[in-house]
Design a protein around this motif. Structure first.
Motif, mmCIF file in Angstrom:
data_model
loop_
_atom_site.group_PDB
_atom_site.id
_atom_site.type_symbol
_atom_site.label_atom_id
_atom_site.label_comp_id
_atom_site.label_asym_id
_atom_site.label_seq_id
_atom_site.Cartn_x
_atom_site.Cartn_y
_atom_site.Cartn_z
ATOM 1 N N GLU A 12 0.834 -1.202 0.000
ATOM 2 C CA GLU A 12 0.000 0.000 0.000
ATOM 3 C C GLU A 12 0.868 1.251 0.000
ATOM 4 O O GLU A 12 1.931 1.286 0.622
ATOM 5 N N ILE A 13 0.414 2.273 -0.690
ATOM 6 C CA ILE A 13 1.072 3.577 -0.713
ATOM 7 C C ILE A 13 0.327 4.501 0.240
ATOM 8 O O ILE A 13 -0.880 4.700 0.099
ATOM 9 N N LYS A 14 1.018 5.057 1.211
ATOM 10 C CA LYS A 14 0.407 5.964 2.169
ATOM 11 C C LYS A 14 0.593 7.404 1.694
ATOM 12 O O LYS A 14 1.713 7.881 1.539
ATOM 13 N N LEU A 15 -0.521 8.085 1.455
ATOM 14 C CA LEU A 15 -0.489 9.495 1.089
ATOM 15 C C LEU A 15 -0.995 10.304 2.278
ATOM 16 O O LEU A 15 -2.099 10.097 2.756
ATOM 17 N N THR A 16 -0.165 11.238 2.758
ATOM 18 C CA THR A 16 -0.554 12.042 3.920
ATOM 19 C C THR A 16 -0.749 13.485 3.507
ATOM 20 O O THR A 16 -0.059 14.001 2.622
ATOM 21 N N ASP A 17 -1.679 14.163 4.173
ATOM 22 C CA ASP A 17 -1.989 15.548 3.832
ATOM 23 C C ASP A 17 -1.013 16.533 4.450
ATOM 24 O O ASP A 17 -0.721 17.574 3.889
ATOM 25 N N ASN A 18 -0.500 16.221 5.635
ATOM 26 C CA ASN A 18 0.308 17.194 6.369
ATOM 27 C C ASN A 18 1.715 16.663 6.603
ATOM 28 O O ASN A 18 2.258 16.756 7.699
ATOM 29 N N GLU A 19 2.282 16.094 5.588
ATOM 30 C CA GLU A 19 3.631 15.538 5.708
ATOM 31 C C GLU A 19 4.647 16.656 5.944
ATOM 32 O O GLU A 19 4.692 17.649 5.211
ATOM 33 N N GLU A 20 5.446 16.512 6.981
ATOM 34 C CA GLU A 20 6.447 17.513 7.307
ATOM 35 C C GLU A 20 7.558 17.460 6.256
ATOM 36 O O GLU A 20 8.052 16.386 5.919
ATOM 37 N N PRO A 21 7.976 18.618 5.697
ATOM 38 C CA PRO A 21 9.030 18.592 4.684
ATOM 39 C C PRO A 21 10.365 18.177 5.278
ATOM 40 O O PRO A 21 10.590 18.300 6.486
ATOM 41 N N ALA A 22 11.233 17.675 4.428
ATOM 42 C CA ALA A 22 12.557 17.266 4.887
ATOM 43 C C ALA A 22 13.399 18.463 5.285
ATOM 44 O O ALA A 22 14.284 18.358 6.137
ATOM 45 N N LEU A 23 13.149 19.602 4.662
ATOM 46 C CA LEU A 23 13.875 20.815 5.000
ATOM 47 C C LEU A 23 13.055 22.035 4.621
ATOM 48 O O LEU A 23 12.135 21.958 3.803
ATOM 49 N N TYR A 24 13.417 23.141 5.231
ATOM 50 C CA TYR A 24 12.863 24.434 4.870
ATOM 51 C C TYR A 24 13.956 25.230 4.159
ATOM 52 O O TYR A 24 15.158 24.951 4.316
ATOM 53 N N SER A 25 13.541 26.204 3.384
ATOM 54 C CA SER A 25 14.518 26.998 2.637
ATOM 55 C C SER A 25 14.108 28.461 2.641
ATOM 56 O O SER A 25 12.933 28.795 2.472
ATOM 57 N N VAL A 26 15.105 29.317 2.834
ATOM 58 C CA VAL A 26 14.931 30.762 2.723
ATOM 59 C C VAL A 26 15.736 31.219 1.500
ATOM 60 O O VAL A 26 16.967 31.157 1.512
ATOM 61 N N VAL A 27 15.045 31.621 0.451
ATOM 62 C CA VAL A 27 15.698 32.127 -0.753
ATOM 63 C C VAL A 27 15.461 33.628 -0.804
ATOM 64 O O VAL A 27 14.317 34.075 -0.894
ATOM 65 N N ASP A 28 16.532 34.395 -0.717
ATOM 66 C CA ASP A 28 16.412 35.842 -0.541
ATOM 67 C C ASP A 28 17.510 36.532 -1.342
ATOM 68 O O ASP A 28 18.572 36.856 -0.815
ATOM 69 N N SER A 29 17.250 36.727 -2.623
ATOM 70 C CA SER A 29 18.224 37.358 -3.516
ATOM 71 C C SER A 29 17.702 38.702 -3.988
ATOM 72 O O SER A 29 16.500 38.878 -4.216
ATOM 73 N N ASP A 30 18.599 39.662 -4.141
ATOM 74 C CA ASP A 30 18.214 40.974 -4.669
ATOM 75 C C ASP A 30 17.908 40.912 -6.153
ATOM 76 O O ASP A 30 17.288 41.833 -6.692
ATOM 77 N N ASP A 31 18.372 39.874 -6.808
ATOM 78 C CA ASP A 31 18.208 39.748 -8.257
ATOM 79 C C ASP A 31 17.042 38.804 -8.562
ATOM 80 O O ASP A 31 17.124 37.605 -8.273
#
Length: 754
Positions: free
Chosen positions: A324-343
């Motif tokens: 069976e394949i388990k699909l979850t609605d609120n799966e916690e991501p493996a990482l978070y990312s902050v992308v903050d470029s002036d360009d």
């Protein structure tokens, strides 16, 4: 992900293709880039066919309201005709051919500006495609099979409906459920699988039912011919006939029907003229499902569950994958990312690279304050001055940054010269000796102190003194670079002490006009003045190097001088990679030797190749080109000259970074939880020798322009995610030692571990 969608039912239609618009809408709502190429009419039961000898022509479909038949078809795409309204909006390509042909054309002839296709989704089909009898003829599976044959991951998606009264709510639920399943398969693609064929029961609550890996039921037609004899002229249109077939088949369900095959009398001696219409007996399919053991795709769909059948590109299911394949609605991501470029150029490409290579396992957040906790895995791709280095140091096992704290040994020209000279002194046979011109670094506050500076620069002083006696063409030329400048600021060439003095006096005049004083802060990227001089904070450290002449010139580029911009990825402490896609940046004017022409020494547009120096920057025609697209044959060099240049660049880069890491550890402090992309510039002389010019932090990616945006910078960021980001967070080690696009050129163990 960038997803190519095709089907075998054609453009949206409540009668013949009621699901495709909903799926595309759900994919886009989930953040995916969706490109669409569909057959212009229904092409069911055609398998993986191509129409040989047919000229394939596109039309262009602009979808209308979801679940309504108000889309429009056009002969030309938006903006094709001058004066035509060039409004934004979705536009799909319709091809007068098969699903397999749509895939070929979509992969190779459209959408290149959007970057590489990550996955092909074929469907949702109007009806199930479970069991071998349906699968072997399915145009939906044929489209996915074509994608797999082209090396792309593919999913064939089919909706098993029980009523033609299509409820938009049920369709929307099936589409959202399908998107979650597609994303799950993408992140958990099983080894040995070329494509998946997925069957989703179009029933309320389908997203709450189980999703199971299945084998494909191997069944046969058993009740006779799949064609029905009909009187000439009585055949129906393909679209109408397909609707009736599907409706008949889905309504049969568990019921068995008698074969409708007509047989000619046995005693008839003369051939009777007949027409024939495809009319398979679907009871064969459903009977085989009823008689089969539980677990195959037909049985799973019959029970109201979603079947996922892994296939090889030869119609055989991949063995060993089940459960069976388990699909979850609120799966916690493996990482978070902050992308903050002036360009914005960089911002969009890095966000897209994370989405394509990590997908929903990476969640973008505006700032570190949005993390669930300080120790949450997080990747910062930010401007240097906005990087939270305290967080990086306090949470080193879970925090990755896109820059090292200290790397002056490479990016400051006077530090770089010391790095090289120190390494060569310790390693006299170093390759750096043959690919970096010796640099003389000195400090100078005012032009009046030039004599004092020259007393210690005996090599330069001796050269300039000899130049006074040499003929013009034999004089040795030097290039002067402010040690803390970038973007072409303050670079000059000279061959006499008087010329050098005039350069410094020129800057002093500029400085006297600056009413703001000399309090400008030191920055990595400072704004240049109108004369491409230097700001006050850059007037102190300088280097002088022998000018490289003659450079390699290409007749096809008007004999303009060029340098090579190489992107180098340094990861942790320390691996160094060279990105194979490189740029050739050309000067604005054709090259002349410094002594040729009147006042040519002042015409820096012939000598400087930095696009920031040119009026209009990279918009100058032909100023930025892909290195591998340069002339294959160059007089005086072998036909493989570009490969040899790349090999030189890799060797020099590897040793340069090792020299900085080992010999200048105070000024290049690597961290195991950081990486950095550098722009490293090389100039090639007429003999094919690559000479290192400089190393830049936070290089100007925007100079690549729009034409090469995807193939160079877009791909660079995606490879960086694979090589530097994913291994750090345990999301895959396959690229930890590079790949064909990222060559590992140095692996230096500095003993720095997290």
């Amino acid at each position: 992900m960038h997803i190519l969608v095709t089907n075998d039912d054609g453009p949206p239609s409540n009668q013949s293709s009621p699901y495709v618009h909903s799926l595309i809408h759900s994919l886009q709502s989930a953040g995916h880039v969706v490109s669409v190429v569909l057959p212009h009419v229904q092409r069911s039961w055609i398998g993986k066919a191509h129409l040989i000898g047919a000229a394939v022509k596109p039309t262009y479909f602009r979808p209308g309201t979801l679940h309504k038949d108000d889309g429009t078809t056009h002969d030309f795409p938006r903006g094709h005709i001058d004066g035509e309204d060039d409004e934004e909006g979705d536009e799909w390509v319709l091809i007068d051919s098969t699903p397999a042909s749509c895939v070929q054309i979509g992969l190779y002839h459209f959408f290149q500006e959007r970057g590489p296709i990550d996955m092909v989704v074929s469907g949702p089909n109007y009806g199930r495609n479970s069991t071998a009898l349906f699968a072997l003829s399915s145009g939906t599976i044929g489209g996915a099979m074509e994608a797999a044959s082209c090396g792309k991951r593919a999913v064939a998606l089919s909706y098993a409906f029980s009523s033609r009264d299509h409820d938009p709510v049920v369709i929307s639920e099936a589409s959202r459920h399908s998107v979650k399943l597609i994303e799950h398969l993408s992140k958990n693609w099983r080894e040995g699988v070329d494509l998946y064929t997925v069957n989703v029961p179009l029933e309320p609550g389908v997203s709450q039912n189980k999703v199971l890996y299945t084998a494909m039921l191997d069944n046969r037609w058993s009740s006779g011919s799949c064609f029905q004899a009909v009187p000439p002229g009585m055949t129906e249109s393909p679209d109408l006939h397909e609707q009736e077939l599907r409706a008949q088949g889905e309504k049969l369900g568990k019921a068995e029907t008698e074969s409708s095959t007509r047989r000619a009398p046995a005693n008839k001696s003369r051939i009777e003229h007949k027409h024939f219409q495809w009319s398979p007996n679907f009871s064969d399919v459903y009977r085989s499902v009823e008689e089969s053991a539980p677990g195959n795709d037909g049985w799973v769909v019959k029970e109201g569950m979603t079947s996922v059948t892994p296939l090889k590109a030869n119609f055989m299911h991949t063995p060993g994958i089940q459960g069976e394949i388990k699909l979850t609605d609120n799966e916690e991501p493996a990482l978070y990312s902050v992308v903050d470029s002036d360009d914005p150029y960089v911002q969009s490409l890095m966000e897209r690279a994370l989405q394509r290579r990590i997908g929903t396992a990476c969640r973008l957040v505006p700032s570190l304050s949005d993390l669930p906790s300080p120790s949450t895995p997080v990747f910062q791709y930010r401007e240097y001055e906005r990087l939270d280095f305290e967080h990086i140091m306090m949470h080193s096992p879970s925090s990755l940054s896109n820059a090292y704290i200290i790397r002056k040994a490479l990016i400051r020209k006077h530090y770089l010269s010391n790095t090289v000279s120190t390494w060569i002194t310790k390693h006299p046979e170093s390759i750096l000796k043959k690919h970096i011109k010796p640099a003389l670094d000195f400090e100078l506050d005012y032009a009046e102190f030039l004599d004092d500076a020259l007393l210690e620069l005996y090599e330069l002083r001796e050269s300039l003194e000899k130049n006074e006696e040499r003929p013009e063409q034999e004089k040795e030329w030097w290039i002067l670079k402010p040690g803390m400048s970038d973007r072409g600021q303050g670079i000059r060439i000279f061959n006499s002490e008087d010329q050098l003095r005039e350069i410094f006096e020129e800057w002093e005049v500029d400085e006297s006009d600056d009413e703001s004083g000399s309090g400008a802060p030191e920055q990595e990227n400072q704004e240049e003045d109108d004369d491409h001089g230097v700001v006050t904070s850059q007037l102190r450290h300088f280097i002088a190097q022998p000018y490289i002449d003659p450079p390699l010139l290409l007749p096809s580029s008007s004999n303009r001088k060029f340098h090579i911009r190489t992107y180098v990825l340094a990861v942790g402490a320390l691996k160094v990679f060279v990105f194979k896609e490189m740029l050739a940046l050309f000067a604005a004017k054709s090259y002349c030797a410094p002594w040729e022409g009147e006042d040519e020494m002042q015409d820096l547009a012939r000598h400087l190749t930095n696009t920031c120096f040119q009026e209009g920057g990279s918009s100058n025609e032909g100023s930025v080109r892909r290195f591998w697209d340069l002339d294959s044959q160059v007089p005086g060099l072998s036909d493989d000259w570009k490969e040899k240049i790349f090999d030189q660049i890799c060797a020099v880069t590897g040793e340069l970074f090792e020299g900085a890491a080992r010999g200048m550890m105070i000024h290049f402090q690597t961290l195991p939880n950081a990486f950095e992309l550098f722009g490293v510039d090389f100039l090639v002389d007429e003999n094919g020798t690559a000479w290192l010019l400089e190393v830049n932090a936070y290089p100007d990616f925007g100079q690549t322009g729009e034409d090469l945006k995807e193939v160079v910078v877009g791909r660079l960021f995606e490879e960086t995610v694979d090589v530097a980001v994913k291994p750090f967070f345990g999301l895959g080690q396959s690229a930890v030692n590079g790949n064909e696009n990222m060559r590992l050129v140095a692996d230096v163990d500095l003993g720095r571990k997290i």
